[in-house]
Design an enzyme around this catalytic site. Structure first.
Site, mmCIF file in Angstrom:
data_model
loop_
_atom_site.group_PDB
_atom_site.id
_atom_site.type_symbol
_atom_site.label_atom_id
_atom_site.label_comp_id
_atom_site.label_asym_id
_atom_site.label_seq_id
_atom_site.Cartn_x
_atom_site.Cartn_y
_atom_site.Cartn_z
ATOM 1 N N VAL A 60 71.641 91.913 37.790
ATOM 2 C CA VAL A 60 72.288 92.029 36.318
ATOM 3 C C VAL A 60 73.820 91.664 36.352
ATOM 4 O O VAL A 60 74.382 91.552 35.454
ATOM 5 C CB VAL A 60 72.031 93.184 35.828
ATOM 6 C CG1 VAL A 60 72.801 94.446 36.373
ATOM 7 C CG2 VAL A 60 72.051 92.943 34.167
ATOM 8 N N TYR A 61 74.408 91.764 37.560
ATOM 9 C CA TYR A 61 75.818 91.553 37.552
ATOM 10 C C TYR A 61 76.205 90.039 37.350
ATOM 11 O O TYR A 61 75.707 89.284 38.206
ATOM 12 C CB TYR A 61 76.392 91.973 38.987
ATOM 13 C CG TYR A 61 76.399 93.514 39.450
ATOM 14 C CD1 TYR A 61 75.917 94.249 38.611
ATOM 15 C CD2 TYR A 61 76.423 94.023 40.654
ATOM 16 C CE1 TYR A 61 75.781 95.747 38.745
ATOM 17 C CE2 TYR A 61 76.361 95.316 41.243
ATOM 18 C CZ TYR A 61 76.044 96.000 40.171
ATOM 19 O OH TYR A 61 76.013 97.423 40.528
ATOM 20 N N SER A 62 76.876 89.871 36.284
ATOM 21 C CA SER A 62 77.204 88.615 35.722
ATOM 22 C C SER A 62 76.102 87.606 35.673
ATOM 23 O O SER A 62 76.037 86.502 36.004
ATOM 24 C CB SER A 62 78.284 88.001 36.569
ATOM 25 O OG SER A 62 79.451 88.634 36.740
ATOM 26 N N LYS A 63 74.772 88.338 35.179
ATOM 27 C CA LYS A 63 73.532 87.444 35.082
ATOM 28 C C LYS A 63 73.207 86.595 36.292
ATOM 29 O O LYS A 63 72.908 85.621 36.051
ATOM 30 C CB LYS A 63 73.714 86.704 33.977
ATOM 31 C CG LYS A 63 73.366 87.503 32.577
ATOM 32 C CD LYS A 63 72.212 88.217 32.616
ATOM 33 C CE LYS A 63 72.345 88.603 31.175
ATOM 34 N NZ LYS A 63 70.686 89.678 31.054
ATOM 35 N N GLY A 64 73.402 87.190 37.369
ATOM 36 C CA GLY A 64 72.920 86.411 38.896
ATOM 37 C C GLY A 64 74.106 86.009 39.467
ATOM 38 O O GLY A 64 74.043 85.490 40.631
#
Length: 342
Positions: A52-56
């Site tokens: 989920v960090y920066s959407k991958g």
């Protein structure tokens, strides 16, 4: 840098872990590579990310860094997480076998690795039966996709249930927990830390500097502005600042950290991190820096050992506020017992 085993396993990791939540958001790829290089240079061996960090994008950056550094994969322990939404579908979130299978495979592709060393449930999922999640972890270990399983943001009863179920069902054990933990947030010591000590679960604290408060950057009754997380988001920042500022305990803790830092000639960040790294059951403290300069400051804590009187000062200033039962008042008497004769 000092080193410890990852929970109750034989895998060794550095006592500081590089968190990558800023990668692809507050830190661009060049800056992320610089942080990773600096961390390794300082003796760090443990890197934590999440889908989920920066959407991958965070995982992709770590993956490209690994590909650009031949042989580095064998030198580092990689951890990632799954649970939160990665798409609009009904099964694009949670701890179900369906979602975690997709999430893990996607993380492996982004990281460019055959297996991650530690795969973690990013948070509790009230919709998924816990045995389903634990069996997924066990199957993923047997398939060679992960080496260990961990959880994040579980409460005490949730963590204890996961530990006992994995034992009862003879499944891969939970070896780590990622909770919020710092000098301003010590409530996990009531229930969660004892579970970790009892079950051999290593604690990987996130937000070890309390969102920047323990660096000394904020001042009493002066709302933050400029290049700070609270200052750059005025709407959220004013409310978050007001809550902490109103608590006298906040400033007692900050004053104690500043006192130790000035005496030792180190930064307040280093003192707060060193205190946390030596708490019971803590394996590795997760650093979250936006710049290499911030990371360099944090890394000074790697070999800093506080004296007993310094630890006592910080312990007393930061003691969690407990009003009554079950943790204070008559609850203390309920948990105490001494052998006859002293």
């Amino acid at each position: 840098m000092r080193y410890r085993t990852l929970g109750n396993t034989g895998t060794v990791v550095s006592n500081l872990c590089l968190g990558t939540m800023t990668f692809g958001a507050e830190t661009d790829e060049a800056g992320s590579f610089a942080q990773l290089d600096r961390f390794i240079e300082a003796g760090g061996t443990f890197i934590d990310t999440a889908d989920v960090y920066s959407k991958g994008v965070s995982e992709e950056i770590v993956g490209r860094w690994l590909r650009d550094r031949p042989g580095m994969r064998d030198r580092v322990v990689i951890a990632t997480k799954g649970r939160f939404p990665m798409g609009p579908g009904a099964n694009d979130a949670g701890l179900s076998r369906v979602h975690l299978t997709r999430a893990l495979d996607a993380s492996l592709r982004r990281l460019g690795v055959e297996a991650v060393d530690l795969y973690q449930a990013h948070a509790w999922d009230p919709l998924t039966p816990l045995p389903e999640t634990l069996r997924f972890f066990d199957d993923a270990v047997r398939a060679g996709k992960i080496r260990y399983a961990g959880v994040s943001n579980f409460t005490g009863w949730q963590l204890q249930k996961a530990a006992l179920l994995s034992q009862h069902l003879n499944l891969t054990p939970i070896v780590t927990l990622q909770p919020q933990y710092n000098l301003l947030v010590r409530e996990i010591e009531f229930e969660i830390v004892p579970v970790c000590e009892n079950e051999g679960i290593g604690i990987l604290p996130w937000s070890p500097l309390g969102g920047g408060w323990l660096t000394g950057k904020y001042r009493r009754d002066t709302p933050p502005t400029g290049a700070t997380r609270l200052g750059e988001n005025p709407d959220r920042g004013v409310e978050a600042y007001a809550g902490r500022n109103a608590q006298e305990r906040t400033w007692q803790v900050i004053d104690a950290v500043r006192q130790v830092a000035e005496k030792r000639g180190v930064s307040m960040s280093a003192v707060a991190l060193a205190w946390l790294a030596d708490r019971p059951a803590v394996t590795s403290v997760i650093l979250g820096a936006r710049t290499t300069e911030q990371l360099d400051d944090n890394l000074t804590a790697a070999d800093l050992l506080l004296h007993a009187e310094e630890t006592r000062l910080l312990d007393e200033a930061s003691a969690p506020l407990v009003a009554d039962y079950p943790y204070g008042g008559p609850g203390v008497q309920q948990r105490s017992r001494e052998l006859p004769g002293g």
